[in-house]
Write an enzyme that holds these catalytic residues in place. Structure first.
Site, mmCIF file in Angstrom:
data_model
loop_
_atom_site.group_PDB
_atom_site.id
_atom_site.type_symbol
_atom_site.label_atom_id
_atom_site.label_comp_id
_atom_site.label_asym_id
_atom_site.label_seq_id
_atom_site.Cartn_x
_atom_site.Cartn_y
_atom_site.Cartn_z
ATOM 1 N N SER A 27 0.850 -1.250 0.027
ATOM 2 C CA SER A 27 0.037 0.148 0.143
ATOM 3 C C SER A 27 0.905 1.104 -0.150
ATOM 4 C CB SER A 27 -0.924 0.117 1.330
ATOM 5 O OG SER A 27 -1.397 1.171 1.249
ATOM 6 N N TYR A 79 -1.532 -0.980 10.370
ATOM 7 C CA TYR A 79 -1.571 -1.303 8.930
ATOM 8 C C TYR A 79 -0.358 -0.523 8.342
ATOM 9 C CZ TYR A 79 -3.499 -1.073 4.212
ATOM 10 O OH TYR A 79 -3.540 -1.293 2.864
ATOM 11 N N LYS A 129 2.406 -3.113 6.452
ATOM 12 C CA LYS A 129 2.805 -3.111 5.179
ATOM 13 C C LYS A 129 4.194 -2.572 4.754
ATOM 14 C CE LYS A 129 -1.535 -4.042 3.371
ATOM 15 N NZ LYS A 129 -1.571 -5.060 2.341
HETATM 16 P P1 NDP Z 1 -11.307 -6.274 0.155
HETATM 17 O O1 NDP Z 1 -11.757 -6.263 1.486
HETATM 18 O O2 NDP Z 1 -12.169 -5.896 -1.242
HETATM 19 O O3 NDP Z 1 -10.796 -7.831 -0.293
HETATM 20 C C1 NDP Z 1 -9.955 -8.562 0.750
HETATM 21 C C2 NDP Z 1 -10.026 -9.957 0.215
HETATM 22 O O4 NDP Z 1 -9.107 -10.591 1.076
HETATM 23 C C3 NDP Z 1 -11.017 -10.475 0.299
HETATM 24 O O5 NDP Z 1 -11.280 -11.470 -0.776
HETATM 25 C C4 NDP Z 1 -11.184 -11.192 1.712
HETATM 26 O O6 NDP Z 1 -11.922 -12.422 1.841
HETATM 27 C C5 NDP Z 1 -9.614 -11.675 1.718
HETATM 28 N N1 NDP Z 1 -9.127 -11.648 3.036
HETATM 29 C C6 NDP Z 1 -9.143 -11.137 3.973
HETATM 30 N N2 NDP Z 1 -8.479 -11.419 5.170
HETATM 31 C C7 NDP Z 1 -8.015 -12.818 4.651
HETATM 32 C C8 NDP Z 1 -7.389 -13.829 5.617
HETATM 33 N N3 NDP Z 1 -7.137 -13.640 6.736
HETATM 34 N N4 NDP Z 1 -7.316 -14.939 4.933
HETATM 35 C C9 NDP Z 1 -7.878 -15.124 3.471
HETATM 36 N N5 NDP Z 1 -8.377 -14.263 2.775
HETATM 37 C C10 NDP Z 1 -8.490 -12.919 3.618
HETATM 38 O O7 NDP Z 1 -9.965 -5.422 -0.102
HETATM 39 P P2 NDP Z 1 -9.218 -4.724 -1.088
HETATM 40 O O8 NDP Z 1 -9.204 -5.173 -2.664
HETATM 41 O O9 NDP Z 1 -9.553 -3.323 -0.837
HETATM 42 O O10 NDP Z 1 -7.776 -4.912 -0.832
HETATM 43 C C11 NDP Z 1 -6.904 -5.913 -1.269
HETATM 44 C C12 NDP Z 1 -5.541 -5.620 -0.846
HETATM 45 O O11 NDP Z 1 -4.913 -4.361 -1.417
HETATM 46 C C13 NDP Z 1 -5.172 -5.528 0.820
HETATM 47 O O12 NDP Z 1 -3.946 -5.966 1.143
HETATM 48 C C14 NDP Z 1 -5.262 -3.789 0.994
HETATM 49 O O13 NDP Z 1 -4.351 -3.687 2.132
HETATM 50 C C15 NDP Z 1 -4.414 -3.592 -0.215
HETATM 51 N N6 NDP Z 1 -4.862 -2.086 -0.509
HETATM 52 C C16 NDP Z 1 -6.281 -1.668 -0.700
HETATM 53 C C17 NDP Z 1 -6.223 -0.318 -1.041
HETATM 54 C C18 NDP Z 1 -7.793 0.275 -1.294
HETATM 55 O O14 NDP Z 1 -7.979 1.640 -1.157
HETATM 56 N N7 NDP Z 1 -8.803 -0.577 -1.465
HETATM 57 C C19 NDP Z 1 -5.191 0.577 -1.215
HETATM 58 C C20 NDP Z 1 -3.708 0.114 -0.889
HETATM 59 C C21 NDP Z 1 -3.756 -1.145 -0.862
HETATM 60 P P3 NDP Z 1 -12.611 -13.122 3.135
HETATM 61 O O15 NDP Z 1 -12.781 -11.690 3.801
HETATM 62 O O16 NDP Z 1 -13.755 -13.921 2.701
HETATM 63 O O17 NDP Z 1 -11.389 -13.709 3.958
#
Ligand code: NDP
Length: 263
Positions: A144, A157, A161
């Site tokens: 991130s 976070y 990260k």
């Molecule tokens: P979402 O919340 O849309 O998706 C997160 C995904 O990760 C889901 O599929 C969730 O499924 C899965 N997940 C979460 N925890 C676990 C776990 N312990 N084990 C397995 N699967 C897990 O998130 P984003 O698409 O927004 O984010 C994706 C990545 O991008 C993250 O690492 C985030 O930090 C990073 N990011 C996002 C930004 C943003 O603005 N959106 C900006 C910068 C970085 P489930 O809950 O079913 O486990």
């Protein structure tokens, strides 16, 4: 541009929503087969079904918690059993946090360390041997912009990260001799369901203009004055997974609409 991804096998954590789902769709559109991980089985199954129907590739959904050793072991085993290993690993699962350093307990630090760092460590240990057998591979880390430019409300976070970004760099030098390229992507603001949910909660008592709230967030932080779509980040990550990015090793790439304030 031919990306050379047909019949490659990609393991994607967090593949049921947001950026991970968009990367899964992007890789599948190029003909790659997928192993998708997330905790909530129903949503994961639905994502897998949609991708299969749209692109005709094999998609194996693996419900597991990648923050645990058992969860990553289950995922590694599924990739081995279904495809004899993987060519691509996208460490994407993650979540924002909200705390102060003075109040957050040890357990919270540990939980985010396990999710953002140990998942990547364990999956590298488990999947790199298979990549070596297959002649090489690609590992991507979705960190991130907060890894280098922190937001004040989420210190855990920011810190975990930043550690993931350093892990990515360090791993890249260890495995490049085996033709495995490791890189990191630092997205800025990406419009995923979680942002919408939070915006709706924050504006519930003041008229419910959640879109206006998100516009304000974008105006405040990103010179481009809008959020990215998950697909805009995913397209870049799919390119990094491809042989067209063959000389990209050990780097961190920002996809942030100009949000990073330093050079
Ligand atoms: P979402 O919340 O849309 O998706 C997160 C995904 O990760 C889901 O599929 C969730 O499924 C899965 N997940 C979460 N925890 C676990 C776990 N312990 N084990 C397995 N699967 C897990 O998130 P984003 O698409 O927004 O984010 C994706 C990545 O991008 C993250 O690492 C985030 O930090 C990073 N990011 C996002 C930004 C943003 O603005 N959106 C900006 C910068 C970085 P489930 O809950 O079913 O486990």
């Amino acid at each position: 541009m031919e990306l050379g991804l047909r019949d490659k096998v990609a393991v994607i954590t967090g593949g049921s929503s947001g950026i991970g789902l968009a990367v899964a769709q992007g890789l599948a559109a190029e003909g790659a087969h997928l192993v998708l991980a997330a905790r909530v089985g129903d949503r994961l199954e639905e994502a897998a079904r949609g991708i299969r129907e749209a692109h005709g590739v094999r998609v194996v959904p693996v419900p597991c918690d990648v923050a645990t050793a058992d969860g990553t072991a289950t995922l590694i085993e599924a990739a081995e059993e279904s495809f004899g290993g993987a060519d691509i690993l996208v460490n994407n699962a993650g979540a924002g946090s909200n705390e102060t350093i003075l109040e957050a307990p040890d357990e919270k630090w540990q939980a985010y360390w396990d999710l953002h760092v140990m998942a990547a460590v364990r999956l590298a240990r488990g999947l790199v041997p298979g990549m070596r057998r297959r002649g090489g591979g690609v590992i991507l880390h979705n960190a991130s912009i907060c890894a280098v430019q922190p937001l004040w409300y989420e210190p855990i976070y920011n810190v975990t990260k930043a550690a993931l970004m350093m892990f990515s760099k360090t791993l890249s030098t260890e495995v490049i001799d085996h033709n495995i390229r490791v890189n990191c992507v630092n997205p800025g603001l990406v419009l995923t369901p979680d942002w919408v949910k939070t915006a709706k909660q924050l504006t519930a008592d003041s008229g419910g203009d959640w879109q206006g709230h998100l516009d304000e967030v974008a105006r405040e932080h990103a010179p481009i004055k809008r959020f990215a779509t998950p697909e805009e980040v995913a397209d870049f990550m799919v390119f990094l997974c491809s042989e067209r990015a063959g000389y990209s090793v050990g780097s961190t790439y920002f996809v942030d609409g100009g949000m990073l304030k330093t050079v």
